[in-house]
Design an enzyme around this catalytic site. Structure first.
Site, mmCIF file in Angstrom:
data_model
loop_
_atom_site.group_PDB
_atom_site.id
_atom_site.type_symbol
_atom_site.label_atom_id
_atom_site.label_comp_id
_atom_site.label_asym_id
_atom_site.label_seq_id
_atom_site.Cartn_x
_atom_site.Cartn_y
_atom_site.Cartn_z
ATOM 1 C CG ASP A 116 -53.951 42.831 -18.885
ATOM 2 O OD1 ASP A 116 -54.804 42.537 -19.754
ATOM 3 O OD2 ASP A 116 -52.743 42.954 -19.156
ATOM 4 C CD GLU B 290 -52.741 42.500 -24.975
ATOM 5 O OE1 GLU B 290 -52.032 42.508 -26.004
ATOM 6 O OE2 GLU B 290 -53.003 43.540 -24.331
ATOM 7 C CD GLU B 291 -52.171 46.387 -22.436
ATOM 8 O OE1 GLU B 291 -51.105 46.537 -23.069
ATOM 9 O OE2 GLU B 291 -53.248 46.866 -22.803
ATOM 10 C CG HIS C 32 -51.463 51.734 -24.245
ATOM 11 N ND1 HIS C 32 -50.337 50.944 -24.107
ATOM 12 C CD2 HIS C 32 -52.469 50.882 -24.493
ATOM 13 C CE1 HIS C 32 -50.669 49.672 -24.287
ATOM 14 N NE2 HIS C 32 -51.966 49.612 -24.523
#
Length: 391
Positions: free
Chosen positions: A79, A137-138, A362
């Protein structure tokens, strides 16, 4: 080494896959096209494929060797993040407001290359390898739980995962036995007072004053209540209240995150936050409501499998390029796999100043040194062959 030659030939393909995925990112729980892309590549290799695994867009490829042996699970996440890509390159995201800002496009490409390698050596494979391409996962609750509940670990003996990590330079690797990444929990607090005129505070209950006091009280938890030998973080991310300079706010909202490495400290901090919130609100004549979300647990590497990493990784990176890393406060839902079976999560350095691969994960300009994908693929192959006892 056979794997060196074959995997090196796959490096251009890994770069091509990675750049395609980087141009076409998909958010957590929406990885439909990414999932289809992965499944198609695995089918081309003759690997048995299951899609929509775990109730979402998970993909699992199963490769069974011609010899009996152990079962190893290798995992990659797929993702992307809700971030606008600000890089200027020919593979920048084509999806507004969405980008791969944490390296998951690289992880997916690495595991596809590893699957290609092992499918070419199926006759030498003693046992079974499961290639797990995990969604989400995020975002909590994370995709790992659904994959596990759907049976991806049933009968498996070990699990490995890598994370491309730009804080470390390309050509290096790191891990640590025991706790390595923190548990990540979230809280959402509403302070409800009694609004009114800014010039008549005596007939109101000021939620902003109560909220401000609460922020300061919460900061005392780690400094005065938690054992200083147990790392922990309580961070207030937002405080919102009020609508005008001359109006006393009826309500105030506070949100934050908690990071810990052991369950005792994790539960203790939750109890303290709930208690301090209730008592502080009462002190100011206000009411309080709290929503506390328990996120990913601490990521705890198996001792024996981490020892394997320190034996095998120098064969890929060299003795001086493999280190024991410090614990870090970011979280990873790979932790759920490690709660079920032995395994190891490993960082592969991907930073490179010359390539501008220096921005943190990020970040809108995040990128990584693509040569790190080859190193990561070699590491996963080496760990798997070591565990299975390849000749």
């Amino acid at each position: 080494m056979k794997e060196e030659a074959l995997l090196s030939k796959l490096q251009p393909q890994m770069v091509e896959w990675r750049r395609y995925l980087h141009r076409h990112p998909e958010l957590s729980y929406h990885e439909e096209k990414t999932s289809a892309f992965v499944a198609d590549r695995l089918r081309e290799l003759g690997i048995d494929v299951r899609t929509r695994f775990g109730g979402g867009y998970g993909v699992v490829g199963v490769l069974k060797g011609s010899k009996p042996g152990k079962t190893v699970v290798l995992r990659a996440d797929m993702d992307a993040l809700p971030i606008q890509d600000e890089k200027s390159c020919d593979y920048s995201s084509e999806v507004p407001g969405v980008m791969h800002a944490c390296g998951h496009d690289g992880h997916t490409s690495i595991l596809l290359a590893v699957a290609t390698y092992f499918s070419a050596r199926k006759e030498d494979l003693p046992g079974e390898i499961r290639f797990v391409f995990q969604p989400a996962e995020e975002v909590c609750p994370g995709g790992a739980k659904g994959m596990i509940e759907a049976g991806v670990l049933e009968g498996a003996d070990a699990v490995y995962g890598v994370h491309l990590w730009t804080p470390f330079p390309a050509g290096t690797a790191a891990s640590t036995p025991g706790p390595m990444m923190a548990a990540a929990d979230e809280f959402f607090i509403d302070i409800i007072g009694k609004g009114g005129h800014g010039g008549m505070p005596h007939v109101t209950v000021d939620s902003v004053v109560a909220g401000s006091a609460l922020v300061m009280q919460l900061q005392s938890i780690v400094s005065r209540s938690v054992n200083p030998l147990r790392p922990a973080v309580v961070t207030i991310g937002t405080i919102q209240g009020g609508s005008a300079q001359n109006v006393i706010a009826e309500s105030c909202r506070i949100t934050g995150t908690v990071r810990t490495f052991d369950e005792e400290t994790r539960q203790f901090i939750r109890e303290r936050i709930e208690e301090i919130t209730r008592l502080t609100a009462q002190t100011y004549g206000a009411e309080s409501k709290i929503q506390y979300l328990m996120g990913y647990p601490p990521l705890v590497n198996d001792e024996a499998e981490t020892e394997r990493f320190f034996r095998e990784a120098p064969k890929v990176f060299g003795e001086s390029k493999v280190e024991r890393c410090e614990k870090i406060m970011p979280a990873e839902d790979f932790a759920y796999y490690l709660q079920e079976i032995p395994g190891c999560f490993m960082f592969v350095g991907a930073g490179n100043e010359e390539l501008q691969a220096v921005y943190p994960h990020h970040h809108p300009r995040f990128d990584f040194d693509e040569s790190a994908m080859l190193s990561a693929a070699k590491l996963l192959v080496t760990m798997t062959q070591s565990y299975q006892g390849w000749e």
